[in-house]
Design a protein around this motif. Structure first.
Motif, mmCIF file in Angstrom:
data_model
loop_
_atom_site.group_PDB
_atom_site.id
_atom_site.type_symbol
_atom_site.label_atom_id
_atom_site.label_comp_id
_atom_site.label_asym_id
_atom_site.label_seq_id
_atom_site.Cartn_x
_atom_site.Cartn_y
_atom_site.Cartn_z
ATOM 1 N N GLY A 181 -3.966 -6.954 5.189
ATOM 2 C CA GLY A 181 -4.797 -7.787 6.057
ATOM 3 C C GLY A 181 -5.245 -9.052 5.335
ATOM 4 O O GLY A 181 -5.352 -10.116 5.930
ATOM 5 N N LEU A 182 -5.480 -8.947 4.035
ATOM 6 C CA LEU A 182 -5.889 -10.106 3.253
ATOM 7 C C LEU A 182 -4.711 -10.992 2.883
ATOM 8 O O LEU A 182 -4.906 -12.143 2.501
ATOM 9 N N THR A 208 -0.649 -0.862 6.795
ATOM 10 C CA THR A 208 -1.872 -1.188 7.527
ATOM 11 C C THR A 208 -3.083 -1.203 6.607
ATOM 12 O O THR A 208 -4.207 -1.079 7.065
ATOM 13 N N GLY A 209 -2.856 -1.354 5.313
ATOM 14 C CA GLY A 209 -3.965 -1.336 4.356
ATOM 15 C C GLY A 209 -4.752 -2.640 4.367
ATOM 16 O O GLY A 209 -4.388 -3.625 5.011
ATOM 17 N N MET A 210 -5.848 -2.617 3.648
ATOM 18 C CA MET A 210 -6.714 -3.789 3.594
ATOM 19 C C MET A 210 -6.038 -4.945 2.862
ATOM 20 O O MET A 210 -6.242 -6.107 3.212
ATOM 21 N N SER A 235 0.853 -1.189 0.000
ATOM 22 C CA SER A 235 0.000 0.000 0.000
ATOM 23 C C SER A 235 0.882 1.229 0.000
ATOM 24 O O SER A 235 1.967 1.236 0.549
#
Length: 140
Positions: A119-120, A114-116, A108
């Protein structure tokens, strides 16, 4: 040979269409028109009728020749006409599938990771291999 006969067949078809459309029918057809013909209407009808009969006979002849050529080119289609094989071939054993590589996810831009997508990323990792079975306990 087959392509030459096919071209002749198509030329006969086109000529047959033209000759049939030129014939005078009850509705007039494309051959309608009043008196100024260079041939009498009876003479024209005889010529067109003969031309139609000749072209129809040529059409049937080329159709039969093309059907015979197509039958000869096809070869034997019966199981009894084929030579027998000694033994059936063994089925091929499929190779083990290669483990798929983890897909790459772009970083990101400027958010400190800390982006989505980050997380994925944890969800896209392949699962861990199962643990080996424990040895059986000795019997007393």
């Amino acid at each position: 040979m087959q392509s030459v006969i096919l071209v002749i067949h198509l030329m006969i078809v086109l000529a047959l269409i033209v000759v049939v459309l030129l014939q005078r029918s009850e509705g007039g057809g494309l051959g309608m028109g009043g008196g100024g013909n260079f041939m009498s209407s009876r003479g024209t009808a005889n010529v067109l009728t003969r031309a139609t009969a000749i072209l129809a006979a040529a059409f049937f002849f080329t159709s039969i020749v093309l059907a015979l050529l197509a039958t000869q080119a096809r070869g034997p289609r019966s199981l009894l006409d084929r030579p027998a094989t000694s033994a059936p071939a063994a089925p091929a054993v499929p190779a083990a599938p290669a483990s798929p590589a983890a897909p790459s996810v772009p970083q990101s831009g400027g958010q400190g990771g800390t982006g989505m997508l980050e997380g994925l990323r944890g969800l896209s990792q392949p699962p861990a291999a199962p643990a080996a079975p424990a040895a059986p306990a000795p019997r007393p």
